[in-house]
Motif scaffolding. Structure first.
Motif, short mmCIF file in Angstrom:
data_model
loop_
_atom_site.label_atom_id
_atom_site.label_comp_id
_atom_site.label_asym_id
_atom_site.label_seq_id
_atom_site.Cartn_x
_atom_site.Cartn_y
_atom_site.Cartn_z
N VAL A 118 1.02 -1.15 0.02
CA VAL A 118 0.06 0.04 0.02
C VAL A 118 0.94 1.31 -0.12
CG1 VAL A 118 -1.78 1.46 1.20
CG2 VAL A 118 -1.89 -1.15 1.25
N ALA A 119 0.49 2.19 -0.88
CA ALA A 119 1.27 3.57 -0.88
C ALA A 119 0.66 4.34 -0.30
CB ALA A 119 1.46 3.84 -2.36
N THR A 120 1.01 5.28 0.59
CA THR A 120 0.81 6.51 1.18
C THR A 120 1.30 7.59 0.75
OG1 THR A 120 2.00 6.10 3.17
CG2 THR A 120 -0.27 5.13 3.30
N LYS A 121 0.81 8.77 0.84
CA LYS A 121 1.71 9.97 0.30
C LYS A 121 1.53 11.20 1.36
CE LYS A 121 2.28 12.69 -3.79
NZ LYS A 121 1.58 12.77 -5.33
N SER A 122 2.73 11.95 1.78
CA SER A 122 2.55 12.85 2.59
C SER A 122 3.30 14.11 1.84
CB SER A 122 3.15 12.80 3.73
OG SER A 122 4.39 12.46 3.83
N SER A 123 3.04 15.13 2.12
CA SER A 123 3.71 16.53 1.67
C SER A 123 3.71 17.70 2.50
CB SER A 123 3.00 16.92 0.23
OG SER A 123 1.63 17.34 0.49
N TYR A 124 4.76 18.45 2.22
CA TYR A 124 4.85 19.48 2.98
C TYR A 124 5.39 20.73 2.06
CZ TYR A 124 9.87 18.32 2.71
OH TYR A 124 11.18 18.03 2.40
N LYS A 125 5.31 21.99 2.53
CA LYS A 125 5.93 22.91 2.00
C LYS A 125 7.36 23.78 2.28
CE LYS A 125 4.59 27.67 0.15
NZ LYS A 125 3.40 28.65 0.32
N ASP A 126 8.26 23.39 1.27
CA ASP A 126 9.63 23.63 1.56
C ASP A 126 9.69 25.39 2.03
OD1 ASP A 126 12.48 24.65 1.40
OD2 ASP A 126 12.92 22.64 0.51
N LYS A 127 10.15 25.79 3.27
CA LYS A 127 10.23 26.81 3.57
C LYS A 127 11.27 27.77 2.67
CE LYS A 127 8.93 26.36 8.49
NZ LYS A 127 9.41 26.20 9.78
N LYS A 128 12.30 27.51 2.24
CA LYS A 128 13.23 28.05 1.61
C LYS A 128 12.76 28.46 -0.10
CE LYS A 128 17.34 26.37 3.97
NZ LYS A 128 18.33 25.49 3.97
N THR A 129 12.35 27.32 -0.61
CA THR A 129 11.86 27.36 -1.98
C THR A 129 10.46 27.72 -2.43
OG1 THR A 129 11.49 25.44 -2.17
CG2 THR A 129 13.69 25.63 -2.85
N GLY A 130 9.64 27.39 -1.29
CA GLY A 130 8.16 27.61 -1.43
C GLY A 130 7.38 26.66 -2.19
N GLU A 131 8.28 25.71 -2.58
CA GLU A 131 7.45 24.57 -3.25
C GLU A 131 7.12 23.47 -2.23
OE1 GLU A 131 9.95 23.29 -6.80
OE2 GLU A 131 10.38 25.34 -7.16
N TYR A 132 6.14 22.70 -2.91
CA TYR A 132 5.57 21.49 -2.21
C TYR A 132 6.75 20.29 -2.34
CZ TYR A 132 1.49 23.75 -0.45
OH TYR A 132 0.72 24.57 0.58
N VAL A 133 6.69 19.62 -1.40
CA VAL A 133 7.49 18.33 -1.78
C VAL A 133 6.67 17.28 -1.10
CG1 VAL A 133 9.72 17.31 -0.95
CG2 VAL A 133 9.74 19.63 -1.16
N SER A 134 6.50 16.27 -1.94
CA SER A 134 5.81 15.02 -1.60
C SER A 134 6.78 13.81 -1.42
CB SER A 134 4.70 14.68 -2.71
OG SER A 134 5.28 14.49 -3.90
N ARG A 135 6.27 12.92 -0.55
CA ARG A 135 7.01 11.94 -0.30
C ARG A 135 6.10 10.57 -0.33
NH1 ARG A 135 11.64 10.24 3.15
NH2 ARG A 135 11.09 8.17 4.06
N THR A 136 6.28 9.38 -1.04
CA THR A 136 5.41 8.31 -0.84
C THR A 136 6.14 7.09 -0.24
OG1 THR A 136 4.74 8.79 -3.32
CG2 THR A 136 4.36 6.61 -2.50
N GLU A 137 5.44 6.42 0.87
CA GLU A 137 5.94 5.37 1.44
C GLU A 137 5.08 4.28 0.91
OE1 GLU A 137 8.17 5.13 3.93
OE2 GLU A 137 8.70 7.33 3.98
N TRP A 138 5.93 3.13 1.13
CA TRP A 138 5.30 1.99 0.70
C TRP A 138 5.14 0.88 1.98
CZ3 TRP A 138 2.89 0.94 -3.84
CH2 TRP A 138 3.18 1.92 -4.71
N HIS A 139 4.28 0.54 2.05
CA HIS A 139 4.15 -0.57 3.29
C HIS A 139 3.55 -1.90 2.83
CE1 HIS A 139 3.53 3.42 5.50
NE2 HIS A 139 2.78 3.85 4.34
#
Length: 137
Positions: free
Chosen positions: A31-52
């Motif tokens: 199962v893939a889950t995804k989370s994201s956050y906004k990089d304070k320096k660039t202002g861009e969203y960074v997403s990360r996928t975890e596999w379980h």
């Protein structure tokens, strides 16, 4: 009091697979889950996928074996770890194959399929409507 409970909501990466070991059948899937956050320096969203890795035993294993790639599911269970020694490939001289490795898995207790019901093809909908008109009440 102790509690080991995991709830995941995500998508299957591949079709579920049925395995047999020690005369016991079980089903596994990822199962893939995804989370994201906004990089304070660039202002861009960074997403990360975890596999379980999920493992299902018992009667629920039969239902789990019907799950296919891209199925949207909610899985509840218990986080487990186990050690294993990878099988050494024929002719391999790597020492890494001799060392034990630890993996983490979700021992699934319940599965809820979150996919929406598929709509019937337009031809089937027309046929259903004509059949219902012929029934006298």
């Amino acid at each position: 009091m102790y509690q080991n409970k995991v709830t995941l909501i995500g998508f299957l990466g591949n079709d579920a697979e049925v395995h047999t070991a020690n005369d016991r059948s079980f089903t596994t899937f990822q199962v893939a889950t995804k989370s994201s956050y906004k990089d304070k320096k660039t202002g861009e969203y960074v997403s990360r996928t975890e596999w379980h890795r999920c493992v299902v035993f018992g009667g629920l294993s039969k239902f789990a074996s019907t799950l296919t790639k891209r199925a949207h599911v909610q899985v509840e269970g218990e986080l487990r770890s186990r050690e294993y020694t990878p099988k050494k490939a024929a002719g391999s001289k790597s020492k890494k194959a001799e060392t034990k490795q630890r993996i983490w898995e979700i021992r699934v207790a319940s599965i809820l399929k979150l996919d929406r019901a598929e709509k019937a093809a337009p031809e089937e909908q027309e046929r259903d409507e004509t059949v219902s008109e012929d029934i006298p009440f």
